[in-house]
Design an enzyme around this catalytic site. Structure first.
Site, PDB file in Angstrom:
ATOM      1  N   ARG A   9      12.436 -11.643  28.155  1.00 50.10           N
ATOM      2  CA  ARG A   9      12.942 -13.007  28.365  1.00 50.10           C
ATOM      3  C   ARG A   9      14.391 -12.917  28.838  1.00 50.10           C
ATOM      4  O   ARG A   9      15.251 -12.395  28.122  1.00 50.10           O
ATOM      5  CB  ARG A   9      12.867 -13.806  27.051  1.00 50.10           C
ATOM      6  CG  ARG A   9      13.504 -15.162  27.172  1.00 50.10           C
ATOM      7  CD  ARG A   9      13.476 -15.969  25.867  1.00 50.10           C
ATOM      8  NE  ARG A   9      14.145 -17.227  26.087  1.00 50.10           N
ATOM      9  CZ  ARG A   9      15.144 -17.714  25.342  1.00 50.10           C
ATOM     10  NH1 ARG A   9      15.559 -17.069  24.270  1.00 50.10           N
ATOM     11  NH2 ARG A   9      15.710 -18.856  25.651  1.00 50.10           N
ATOM     12  N   HIS A  38      20.112 -21.546  30.329  1.00 52.32           N
ATOM     13  CA  HIS A  38      20.671 -21.031  29.075  1.00 52.32           C
ATOM     14  C   HIS A  38      22.181 -21.273  29.131  1.00 52.32           C
ATOM     15  O   HIS A  38      22.981 -20.355  29.078  1.00 52.32           O
ATOM     16  CB  HIS A  38      20.319 -19.549  28.895  1.00 52.32           C
ATOM     17  CG  HIS A  38      20.387 -19.053  27.480  1.00 52.32           C
ATOM     18  ND1 HIS A  38      19.333 -18.432  26.850  1.00 52.32           N
ATOM     19  CD2 HIS A  38      21.389 -19.085  26.559  1.00 52.32           C
ATOM     20  CE1 HIS A  38      19.678 -18.086  25.608  1.00 52.32           C
ATOM     21  NE2 HIS A  38      20.934 -18.476  25.415  1.00 52.32           N
ATOM     22  N   GLU A  43      17.632 -24.074  23.626  1.00 51.00           N
ATOM     23  CA  GLU A  43      18.394 -24.768  22.584  1.00 51.00           C
ATOM     24  C   GLU A  43      19.203 -25.953  23.111  1.00 51.00           C
ATOM     25  O   GLU A  43      20.449 -25.916  23.092  1.00 51.00           O
ATOM     26  CB  GLU A  43      19.322 -23.782  21.857  1.00 51.00           C
ATOM     27  CG  GLU A  43      18.588 -22.641  21.178  1.00 51.00           C
ATOM     28  CD  GLU A  43      19.493 -21.824  20.236  1.00 51.00           C
ATOM     29  OE1 GLU A  43      20.692 -22.140  20.124  1.00 51.00           O
ATOM     30  OE2 GLU A  43      18.994 -20.875  19.613  1.00 51.00           O
ATOM     31  N   ASN A  63      13.683 -20.498  18.335  1.00 47.21           N
ATOM     32  CA  ASN A  63      14.702 -19.519  17.967  1.00 47.21           C
ATOM     33  C   ASN A  63      15.031 -19.738  16.506  1.00 47.21           C
ATOM     34  O   ASN A  63      15.330 -20.871  16.100  1.00 47.21           O
ATOM     35  CB  ASN A  63      15.989 -19.736  18.776  1.00 47.21           C
ATOM     36  CG  ASN A  63      15.806 -19.418  20.261  1.00 47.21           C
ATOM     37  OD1 ASN A  63      14.755 -18.914  20.672  1.00 47.21           O
ATOM     38  ND2 ASN A  63      16.818 -19.706  21.050  1.00 47.21           N
ATOM     39  N   TYR A  84      17.198 -18.075  13.047  1.00 43.93           N
ATOM     40  CA  TYR A  84      18.123 -17.080  12.491  1.00 43.93           C
ATOM     41  C   TYR A  84      18.365 -17.238  10.998  1.00 43.93           C
ATOM     42  O   TYR A  84      18.438 -16.271  10.274  1.00 43.93           O
ATOM     43  CB  TYR A  84      19.477 -17.151  13.222  1.00 43.93           C
ATOM     44  CG  TYR A  84      19.397 -16.682  14.646  1.00 43.93           C
ATOM     45  CD1 TYR A  84      19.514 -15.334  14.961  1.00 43.93           C
ATOM     46  CD2 TYR A  84      19.164 -17.581  15.688  1.00 43.93           C
ATOM     47  CE1 TYR A  84      19.427 -14.884  16.266  1.00 43.93           C
ATOM     48  CE2 TYR A  84      19.072 -17.144  17.001  1.00 43.93           C
ATOM     49  CZ  TYR A  84      19.207 -15.797  17.292  1.00 43.93           C
ATOM     50  OH  TYR A  84      19.101 -15.359  18.575  1.00 43.93           O
ATOM     51  N   GLU A 101      13.645 -16.128  20.053  1.00 47.14           N
ATOM     52  CA  GLU A 101      14.809 -15.371  19.579  1.00 47.14           C
ATOM     53  C   GLU A 101      14.749 -15.235  18.064  1.00 47.14           C
ATOM     54  O   GLU A 101      14.393 -16.190  17.362  1.00 47.14           O
ATOM     55  CB  GLU A 101      16.145 -16.090  19.878  1.00 47.14           C
ATOM     56  CG  GLU A 101      16.551 -16.101  21.318  1.00 47.14           C
ATOM     57  CD  GLU A 101      17.881 -16.843  21.546  1.00 47.14           C
ATOM     58  OE1 GLU A 101      18.715 -16.923  20.616  1.00 47.14           O
ATOM     59  OE2 GLU A 101      18.054 -17.351  22.663  1.00 47.14           O
TER      60      GLU A 101
HETATM   61  C1  FCB Z   1      21.346 -18.582  20.055  1.00 43.71           C
HETATM   62  C2  FCB Z   1      21.529 -18.466  21.551  1.00 43.71           C
HETATM   63  C3  FCB Z   1      21.709 -17.064  22.047  1.00 43.71           C
HETATM   64  C4  FCB Z   1      22.517 -16.214  21.102  1.00 43.71           C
HETATM   65  C5  FCB Z   1      22.018 -16.348  19.685  1.00 43.71           C
HETATM   66  C6  FCB Z   1      22.760 -15.503  18.687  1.00 43.71           C
HETATM   67  O1  FCB Z   1      21.808 -19.830  19.642  1.00 43.71           O
HETATM   68  O2  FCB Z   1      20.434 -19.035  22.220  1.00 43.71           O
HETATM   69  O3  FCB Z   1      22.243 -17.125  23.333  1.00 43.71           O
HETATM   70  O4  FCB Z   1      23.857 -16.509  21.231  1.00 43.71           O
HETATM   71  O5  FCB Z   1      22.056 -17.690  19.281  1.00 43.71           O
END
Ligand code: FCB
Length: 465
Positions: free
Chosen positions: A83, A127, A172, A299, A301, A369
């Site tokens: 990607r 992006h 995002e 995405n 985290y 992500e």
């Molecule tokens: C996300 C973004 C990516 C990267 C990660 C850590 O928000 O899409 O570009 O910065 O965080």
């Protein structure tokens, strides 16, 4: 789950695919080559105090010149898909008009290199690197930008559509709209109320128009990447629970409701009051935004713990769209990555199961992500032993497998990121890569996590051989 299951490799269904992700401004460099025009990030990075250490993406990982080496790393890793994102200002240096052939040529070469290596390209169209010329005309605050985005999409798909099987319209949009136009921590660095809400809406309109352009060109694997958040109340008090509701509107409902439930968020008046006047909406927008998708990119985290808070701005006219009487609270009970993000893998399962429950029309999910920034160092043996990142990835992949087990239709996973890169306002200080980049020499060095991920992919293939 038994202890052996969580320390070993998680199991994924036959046909599940694995990849790695990057984004144009974060890795390409070559900011003034090949006819590329300036983006809002070029401008933002040059404003004093915006980005840590005054860093810019001028050189970044120099991927523009080293893409062959990077594709070789992907091939040795054994990923099914890569990607990457396309820089709009390479294709249209001033954000409109005919295509800059040299800009498209770069992606043409990249796509061919990937295909020759047996890797399926997955292209993100936006992006965050908006052509500065469009920001000068209002950026995402104005509907015209959505129309320009559709035009740009047509130029790209005309050139690459015969070889790129998977398309992602936006990455995002939460960050584009709210971090860019309300918090001001991303380009263009604005702090606005209604402007940010208009930006959110126009991003969705742009997505809808781009989907239409992709469909007209025959694309059959089309999605959008969102970053829905797992929001947890700091306490069970009515005030904190109400704060979580407002945060849900801002982080999640603004995107998910129009895309997958055919409506605007129900709680918007309570969250924003008069700011959400809807004046930027037009008849037919919901149908356009809600056109069926082949997948939704997620995405993920970290979870966010939310408590009630008073308004930050005394002056109501100066309120931004993120001043919704909430604050994020710190957790004492878990490890944090160098981003200061808490590591709580089961919230990944919970988020996905919850999304599926709340949006019956949710298309299949692709994790676009997931990864962690850690304090990597090169050890005496010349290697990067990034055990914390391996733990993070293993635990999150187990959490993902648990979501699939619980009935969520997840088709694939991309690790963020293939290599260390320009982490936006943090500059080069945060390292997310499974490959280390030495920013003095631009040399690439696979970390332990790269080898761990390669072994996971091998294990997956053997299990389904
Ligand atoms: C996300 C973004 C990516 C990267 C990660 C850590 O928000 O899409 O570009 O910065 O965080």
């Amino acid at each position: 789950m038994t202890a052996t299951e969580t320390t070993g490799f998680p199991r994924f269904p036959r046909g599940f695919f694995f990849g790695a992700a990057t984004a144009s401004y974060q890795i390409e460099g070559a900011f003034d080559e090949g006819g590329r025009g300036p983006s809002i990030w070029d401008t933002y990075c040059r404003e004093p105090g915006r980005v840590a250490d005054g860093a810019t993406g001028d050189v970044a990982c120099d991927h523009y010149h080293r893409y062959r080496e990077d594709v070789a790393l992907l091939r040795d890793l054994g990923v099914d898909s890569y990607r990457f994102s396309i820089a709009w200002p390479r294709v249209q240096p001033r954000g409109s008009g005919k295509a800059n052939a040299e800009g498209l040529d770069f992606y043409d070469r990249l796509v061919d290199e990937l295909l020759a290596s047996g890797i399926a390209p997955a292209a993100t169209l936006y992006h965050w690197d908006l052509p500065q010329a469009l920001e000068d005309r209002g950026g995402w605050r104005v509907r015209e930008t959505a129309e320009r985005f559709a035009e740009y999409t047509r130029l790209v798909v005309d050139r690459l559509g015969d070889r790129v099987p998977r398309w992602i319209t936006l990455n995002e949009p939460f960050c584009s709209a709210f971090v860019g136009y309300a918090i001001g921590r991303h380009a263009p660095g604005a702090r606005e109320g209604r402007g940010a809400l208009a930006a959110a809406h126009h991003l969705l309109v742009g997505h809808g128009l781009a989907v239409r352009a992709l469909r007209e060109a025959g694309a059959t694997d089309v999605g959008i990447t969102l970053n829905p958040d797992r929001l947890l109340p700091a306490t069970q008090s009515p005030a904190d629970l109400a704060a979580v509701r407002r945060a849900e509107t801002l982080h999640n409902d603004v995107w998910l409701d129009p895309l997958f439930a055919g409506r605007y968020p129900r709680n918007e008046a309570d969250t924003w009051g008069e700011m959400a006047d809807g004046s930027y909406r037009e008849e037919g927008d919901l149908e356009l935004i809600g056109a069926p998708l082949d997948f939704v990119g997620i995405n993920y985290y970290r979870p966010i713990t939310i408590a009630a808070a008073p308004h930050q701005e005394e002056d109501p006219a100066a309120r931004t769209a993120v001043d919704i009487r909430v604050r994020e609270t710190w957790r004492e009970d878990v490890r944090h990555t160098t981003m200061g993000w808490p590591v709580v893998p089961h919230t990944f399962t919970d988020l996905l199961v919850d999304l599926k429950g709340r949006y019956p029309e949710l298309p299949p999910v692709v994790i676009t992500e997931n990864g962690s920034a850690e304090d990597d160092t090169v050890a005496e043996d010349g290697q990067v032993h990034d055990a914390d990142r391996v733990d993070y990835l293993r635990d999150h992949l187990h959490a993902l497998a648990a979501a699939i087990e619980a009935g969520v239709d997840v088709r694939g996973y991309y690790v963020w990121s293939l290599m260390d890169n320009f982490e936006w306002a943090f500059g080069y200080a945060k390292r997310f890569g499974i490959v280390r980049v030495d920013y003095d020499t631009l040399q690439r060095l696979p970390k332990d996590s790269y080898r761990w991920y390669r072994d996971l992919l091998t294990d997956h293939r053997q299990a389904h051989a």
